[in-house]
Motif scaffolding. Structure first.
Motif, PDB file in Angstrom:
ATOM      1  N   ASP A  70       0.840  -1.191   0.000  1.00  0.00           N
ATOM      2  CA  ASP A  70       0.000   0.000   0.000  1.00  0.00           C
ATOM      3  C   ASP A  70       0.879   1.246   0.000  1.00  0.00           C
ATOM      4  O   ASP A  70       2.033   1.217   0.414  1.00  0.00           O
ATOM      5  N   ALA A  71       0.306   2.334  -0.483  1.00  0.00           N
ATOM      6  CA  ALA A  71       1.047   3.590  -0.650  1.00  0.00           C
ATOM      7  C   ALA A  71       1.529   4.158   0.681  1.00  0.00           C
ATOM      8  O   ALA A  71       2.666   4.631   0.777  1.00  0.00           O
ATOM      9  N   LEU A  72       0.696   4.120   1.705  1.00  0.00           N
ATOM     10  CA  LEU A  72       1.072   4.703   2.993  1.00  0.00           C
ATOM     11  C   LEU A  72       2.325   4.039   3.565  1.00  0.00           C
ATOM     12  O   LEU A  72       3.251   4.720   4.005  1.00  0.00           O
ATOM     13  N   THR A  73       2.365   2.722   3.532  1.00  0.00           N
ATOM     14  CA  THR A  73       3.530   1.997   4.060  1.00  0.00           C
ATOM     15  C   THR A  73       4.777   2.297   3.244  1.00  0.00           C
ATOM     16  O   THR A  73       5.854   2.522   3.790  1.00  0.00           O
ATOM     17  N   ARG A  74       4.618   2.330   1.926  1.00  0.00           N
ATOM     18  CA  ARG A  74       5.745   2.609   1.030  1.00  0.00           C
ATOM     19  C   ARG A  74       6.294   4.017   1.274  1.00  0.00           C
ATOM     20  O   ARG A  74       7.507   4.207   1.416  1.00  0.00           O
ATOM     21  N   GLU A  75       5.412   4.999   1.346  1.00  0.00           N
ATOM     22  CA  GLU A  75       5.836   6.380   1.549  1.00  0.00           C
ATOM     23  C   GLU A  75       6.420   6.590   2.947  1.00  0.00           C
ATOM     24  O   GLU A  75       7.390   7.336   3.117  1.00  0.00           O
ATOM     25  N   ALA A  76       5.839   5.936   3.940  1.00  0.00           N
ATOM     26  CA  ALA A  76       6.369   6.032   5.308  1.00  0.00           C
ATOM     27  C   ALA A  76       7.767   5.429   5.375  1.00  0.00           C
ATOM     28  O   ALA A  76       8.659   5.988   6.027  1.00  0.00           O
ATOM     29  N   ASN A  77       7.976   4.321   4.675  1.00  0.00           N
ATOM     30  CA  ASN A  77       9.294   3.686   4.648  1.00  0.00           C
ATOM     31  C   ASN A  77      10.331   4.630   4.040  1.00  0.00           C
ATOM     32  O   ASN A  77      11.430   4.789   4.582  1.00  0.00           O
ATOM     33  N   GLU A  78       9.980   5.264   2.940  1.00  0.00           N
ATOM     34  CA  GLU A  78      10.904   6.216   2.312  1.00  0.00           C
ATOM     35  C   GLU A  78      11.207   7.368   3.272  1.00  0.00           C
ATOM     36  O   GLU A  78      12.367   7.769   3.427  1.00  0.00           O
ATOM     37  N   SER A  79      10.185   7.883   3.924  1.00  0.00           N
ATOM     38  CA  SER A  79      10.355   8.990   4.859  1.00  0.00           C
ATOM     39  C   SER A  79      11.303   8.617   6.003  1.00  0.00           C
ATOM     40  O   SER A  79      12.182   9.390   6.373  1.00  0.00           O
ATOM     41  N   VAL A  80      11.126   7.423   6.544  1.00  0.00           N
ATOM     42  CA  VAL A  80      11.996   6.953   7.629  1.00  0.00           C
ATOM     43  C   VAL A  80      13.432   6.814   7.138  1.00  0.00           C
ATOM     44  O   VAL A  80      14.380   7.222   7.819  1.00  0.00           O
ATOM     45  N   ARG A  81      13.610   6.252   5.929  1.00  0.00           N
ATOM     46  CA  ARG A  81      14.964   6.100   5.378  1.00  0.00           C
ATOM     47  C   ARG A  81      15.632   7.458   5.170  1.00  0.00           C
ATOM     48  O   ARG A  81      16.818   7.627   5.484  1.00  0.00           O
ATOM     49  N   ILE A  82      14.880   8.431   4.676  1.00  0.00           N
ATOM     50  CA  ILE A  82      15.432   9.773   4.462  1.00  0.00           C
ATOM     51  C   ILE A  82      15.773  10.423   5.798  1.00  0.00           C
ATOM     52  O   ILE A  82      16.873  10.957   5.975  1.00  0.00           O
TER      53      ILE A  82
END
Length: 151
Positions: A70-82
């Motif tokens: 899902d988009a929320l999990t994917r975007e949250a993962n990117e945010s955490v990595r950044i």
């Protein structure tokens, strides 16, 4: 996904682009490489090449960081990595990671110390427990408090 500059890595410097896409990773990686080849000024890889490796043959490594449903999990993962990297390590431009902050819910359980209930004799002479507001009886379950915190 992420791009790692191999030239920088060989100099013991970390320069990384953190990304996410809902589309094919193969297609997205190809687009990044086309932007680099076509010298697109909005390309993070091209900007890095010009600023840090002028007159060098630059190599980048592409890594898959996860598969998401899902988009929320994917975007949250990117945010955490950044957000977990030093700014000096990132090839991402600031405008790319100005997403709204990720909300975290923190649940705190508060223990209520019961007081001794008052007893009263009813009209037939037997003990009767009175219901007191603010006691454990009044709060059939422990109070829960949700507090939103953002980073």
């Amino acid at each position: 996904y992420r791009w790692i500059c191999i030239n920088c890595k060989e100099k013991n410097v970390q320069k990384i682009y953190e990304g996410e896409t809902s589309r094919s990773l193969r297609l997205r990686a190809k687009e990044h490489m086309q932007d680099l080849k076509n010298e697109r000024t909005n390309s993070a890889l091209y900007k890095h090449t010009i600023l840090e490796h002028e007159n060098e043959a630059v190599k980048f490594k592409f890594e898959v960081t996860g598969k998401f449903h899902d988009a929320l999990t994917r975007e949250a993962n990117e945010s955490v990595r950044i957000n977990s990297r030093e700014t000096s390590q990132l090839l991402n431009s600031k405008s790319e990671f100005n997403h709204p902050p990720t909300a975290r819910v923190v649940v705190e359980k508060k223990k209520i110390i019961p007081t001794q209930p008052k007893t009263n004799l009813n009209h037939k002479g037997s003990n009767q427990t009175l219901f007191q507001p603010g006691t454990e009886q009044d709060n059939m379950t422990s109070r829960m408090k949700a507090q939103f915190r953002t980073h």
